[in-house]
Design an enzyme around this catalytic site. Structure first.
Site, PDB file in Angstrom:
ATOM      1  N   GLY A   1      42.720-103.301  -1.606  1.00  0.00           N
ATOM      2  CA  GLY A   1      41.935-103.926  -0.536  1.00  0.00           C
ATOM      3  C   GLY A   1      41.762-105.410  -0.817  1.00  0.00           C
ATOM      4  O   GLY A   1      41.444-105.795  -1.933  1.00  0.00           O
TER       5      GLY A   1
ATOM      6  N   ARG B   1      48.720-101.021  -0.634  1.00  0.00           N
ATOM      7  CA  ARG B   1      48.479 -99.971  -1.625  1.00  0.00           C
ATOM      8  C   ARG B   1      49.798 -99.220  -1.724  1.00  0.00           C
ATOM      9  O   ARG B   1      50.101 -98.368  -0.895  1.00  0.00           O
ATOM     10  CB  ARG B   1      47.363 -99.031  -1.153  1.00  0.00           C
ATOM     11  CG  ARG B   1      46.018 -99.721  -0.881  1.00  0.00           C
ATOM     12  CD  ARG B   1      44.930 -98.686  -0.643  1.00  0.00           C
ATOM     13  NE  ARG B   1      43.796 -99.192   0.126  1.00  0.00           N
ATOM     14  CZ  ARG B   1      42.755 -99.841  -0.387  1.00  0.00           C
ATOM     15  NH1 ARG B   1      42.714-100.090  -1.666  1.00  0.00           N
ATOM     16  NH2 ARG B   1      41.760-100.238   0.391  1.00  0.00           N
TER      17      ARG B   1
ATOM     18  N   ASP C   1      40.686-101.170  -9.525  1.00  0.00           N
ATOM     19  CA  ASP C   1      41.120-100.224 -10.567  1.00  0.00           C
ATOM     20  C   ASP C   1      42.486 -99.598 -10.282  1.00  0.00           C
ATOM     21  O   ASP C   1      43.252 -99.333 -11.209  1.00  0.00           O
ATOM     22  CB  ASP C   1      40.049 -99.158 -10.841  1.00  0.00           C
ATOM     23  CG  ASP C   1      39.660 -98.387  -9.604  1.00  0.00           C
ATOM     24  OD1 ASP C   1      40.093 -98.764  -8.495  1.00  0.00           O
ATOM     25  OD2 ASP C   1      38.921 -97.394  -9.741  1.00  0.00           O
TER      26      ASP C   1
ATOM     27  N   THR D   1      37.790-107.316  -5.841  1.00  0.00           N
ATOM     28  CA  THR D   1      37.405-106.240  -4.917  1.00  0.00           C
ATOM     29  C   THR D   1      35.971-106.479  -4.476  1.00  0.00           C
ATOM     30  O   THR D   1      35.141-106.900  -5.295  1.00  0.00           O
ATOM     31  CB  THR D   1      37.515-104.831  -5.559  1.00  0.00           C
ATOM     32  OG1 THR D   1      36.772-103.899  -4.755  1.00  0.00           O
ATOM     33  CG2 THR D   1      36.955-104.766  -6.969  1.00  0.00           C
TER      34      THR D   1
ATOM     35  N   ASP E   1      33.932-104.269  -3.944  1.00  0.00           N
ATOM     36  CA  ASP E   1      33.103-103.145  -4.405  1.00  0.00           C
ATOM     37  C   ASP E   1      32.319-103.425  -5.694  1.00  0.00           C
ATOM     38  O   ASP E   1      31.341-102.729  -5.978  1.00  0.00           O
ATOM     39  CB  ASP E   1      33.969-101.896  -4.627  1.00  0.00           C
ATOM     40  CG  ASP E   1      34.699-101.465  -3.363  1.00  0.00           C
ATOM     41  OD1 ASP E   1      34.243-101.831  -2.266  1.00  0.00           O
ATOM     42  OD2 ASP E   1      35.720-100.761  -3.479  1.00  0.00           O
TER      43      ASP E   1
ATOM     44  N   ASP F   1      33.034-102.636  -8.618  1.00  0.00           N
ATOM     45  CA  ASP F   1      32.949-101.392  -9.397  1.00  0.00           C
ATOM     46  C   ASP F   1      33.851-101.396 -10.632  1.00  0.00           C
ATOM     47  O   ASP F   1      34.336-100.346 -11.038  1.00  0.00           O
ATOM     48  CB  ASP F   1      33.299-100.204  -8.484  1.00  0.00           C
ATOM     49  CG  ASP F   1      34.691-100.334  -7.881  1.00  0.00           C
ATOM     50  OD1 ASP F   1      35.279-101.433  -7.965  1.00  0.00           O
ATOM     51  OD2 ASP F   1      35.192 -99.344  -7.333  1.00  0.00           O
TER      52      ASP F   1
ATOM     53  N   ARG G   1      33.285 -97.901  -1.490  1.00  0.00           N
ATOM     54  CA  ARG G   1      34.006 -96.689  -1.919  1.00  0.00           C
ATOM     55  C   ARG G   1      33.029 -95.712  -2.552  1.00  0.00           C
ATOM     56  O   ARG G   1      32.059 -95.357  -1.907  1.00  0.00           O
ATOM     57  CB  ARG G   1      35.139 -97.054  -2.875  1.00  0.00           C
ATOM     58  CG  ARG G   1      36.242 -96.022  -2.923  1.00  0.00           C
ATOM     59  CD  ARG G   1      37.349 -96.461  -3.813  1.00  0.00           C
ATOM     60  NE  ARG G   1      38.145 -97.520  -3.228  1.00  0.00           N
ATOM     61  CZ  ARG G   1      39.141 -97.318  -2.373  1.00  0.00           C
ATOM     62  NH1 ARG G   1      39.476 -96.120  -2.023  1.00  0.00           N
ATOM     63  NH2 ARG G   1      39.816 -98.324  -1.875  1.00  0.00           N
TER      64      ARG G   1
HETATM   65  O1  F6P Z   1      37.989-101.245  -2.114  1.00  0.00           O
HETATM   66  C1  F6P Z   1      37.629-102.032  -1.024  1.00  0.00           C
HETATM   67  C2  F6P Z   1      37.336-101.172   0.183  1.00  0.00           C
HETATM   68  O2  F6P Z   1      36.980-102.044   1.249  1.00  0.00           O
HETATM   69  C3  F6P Z   1      36.282-100.095  -0.020  1.00  0.00           C
HETATM   70  O3  F6P Z   1      34.971-100.590   0.018  1.00  0.00           O
HETATM   71  C4  F6P Z   1      36.629 -99.149   1.098  1.00  0.00           C
HETATM   72  O4  F6P Z   1      36.222 -97.837   0.784  1.00  0.00           O
HETATM   73  C5  F6P Z   1      38.131 -99.233   1.177  1.00  0.00           C
HETATM   74  O5  F6P Z   1      38.497-100.462   0.568  1.00  0.00           O
HETATM   75  C6  F6P Z   1      38.691 -99.189   2.564  1.00  0.00           C
HETATM   76  O6  F6P Z   1      40.064 -99.182   2.464  1.00  0.00           O
HETATM   77  P1  F6P Z   1      41.054 -99.419   3.713  1.00  0.00           P
HETATM   78  O7  F6P Z   1      41.038-100.872   4.028  1.00  0.00           O
HETATM   79  O8  F6P Z   1      42.364 -98.946   3.210  1.00  0.00           O
HETATM   80  O9  F6P Z   1      40.506 -98.619   4.843  1.00  0.00           O
END
Ligand code: F6P
Length: 323
Positions: free
Chosen positions: A11, A72, A103, A126, A128, A130, A172
């Site tokens: 992300g 990803r 991660d 990120t 997050d 985390d 997340r």
């Molecule tokens: O890891 C960043 C994040 O925005 C999280 O907070 C969220 O759960 C996820 O990515 C959403 O992913 P995507 O953009 O693939 O929907």
């Protein structure tokens, strides 16, 4: 090391561009060449590289998203995919990598670095926050500021109608964004996965406080909370209290966009410089982070295996201030 590759993966997060800029300019300062890898590990597999000079990263420190694009990559999870990536690196004389992401990005980097003995340094990027081994990840501060701007606006309309709002934020399976933005917006309650709050507990609280004394209510719900998300918990509370005027708002991907805050720009610049310095210092398979204001080097193994904890003191602060 003569030439390094830099990529952003997973992300995107505000401040990734500032990190790319810092990596490119530090590399050039040290007489290294830089290849920008487009679309994360996907671009490494397909050889989607662009030569980056100092002027290519001008005027990007203030921009959200990532000029290198992100992905990803499923293929990079396979041995076959990583083999192709290695072949591309050899064909393009890339000796080392700086990977910016979370991660998932570091898990891929760790295996790749072990399989082919490639020096790789990670930069935590990120929203997050985390990642174990760093107090802050790039993008987190901006995301919180985006959340509080949105929640403040929702608070205006909530108090105009004496409504109870359940606002879901990203993160997340971690509650960092929820906890900090909840404190900053004076939320009546914050639901995070790290602390189990049962519907009846929340209900008791709402009964005692919101119903009696407040003109509006804001409950911040982390997307990974065990309650099942803002819609689920709002429905449950609404069933027990049909007298509450409840609304739900899911903030979504707006939390990932926007111009990075000063804090994220400086963090990204610091870590970009530190990442290239670490490579020049023969470090391999590590993440650069910031702990108590100082740059740290954390083995990928450690940051992947350990779970970062939310600050208990912040949870307590919210318990005291939300009454
Ligand atoms: O890891 C960043 C994040 O925005 C999280 O907070 C969220 O759960 C996820 O990515 C959403 O992913 P995507 O953009 O693939 O929907």
């Amino acid at each position: 090391i003569k030439k390094i590759g830099v990529l952003t993966s997973g992300g995107d997060a505000p401040g990734m561009n500032a990190a790319i800029r810092a990596v490119v300019r530090t590399a050039i300062y040290n007489n290294l060449e830089v290849a920008g890898v487009k679309q994360g590990y996907e671009g490494l597999i397909t050889g989607n590289f662009v030569a980056l000079q100092s002027h290519d990263v001008s005027n990007i420190i203030q921009r959200g998203g990532t000029i290198l694009c992100s992905a990803r990559s499923q293929e990079f999870r396979t041995e076959e995919g990583r083999k192709k990536a290695h072949e591309q690196m050899i064909a393009n004389n890339i000796d080392a990598l700086v990977v910016i992401g979370g991660d998932g990005t570091f898990s891929g980097a760790r295996i790749f670095s072990q399989e082919y003995e490639i020096p790789i340094v990670g930069i935590p990027g990120t929203i997050d926050n985390d990642l174990y081994g760093t107090d802050y990840t790039i993008g987190y501060d901006t995301a919180i500021n985006t959340v509080i701007e949105a929640v403040d606006k929702i608070r205006d309309t909530a108090s105009a109608h004496n409504r109870l709002f359940f606002i879901e934020v990203m993160g997340r399976d971690a509650g960092f964004i929820a906890l900090r933005s909840g404190i900053a917006t004076g939320a009546e309650a914050i639901l995070i996965p790290e602390k189990e709050t049962h519907a009846d507990e929340l209900q008791k609280y709402l009964e005692k406080e919101y119903k009696e004394h407040k003109t509006s209510g804001i409950v911040i719900v982390a997307e990974g909370d065990k309650s099942g998300g803002a819609y689920t918990i709002a429905k449950e509370i609404g069933k027990q209290h049909p007298e509450y005027d409840i609304r739900v708002s899911i903030l979504g991907h707006m939390q990932r966009g926007g111009s990075p805050s000063a804090f994220d720009r400086v963090t990204a610049s610091t870590l970009g410089v530190a990442a290239v310095d670490a490579l020049l210092d023969d470090q391999k398979s590590i993440m650069v982070g910031i702990v108590n204001g100082e740059v740290t080097h954390v083995p990928f193994n450690k940051t992947i295996k350990n779970k970062k904890k939310v600050k208990e003191s912040l949870v307590n602060i919210n318990d005291i201030l939300s009454i």
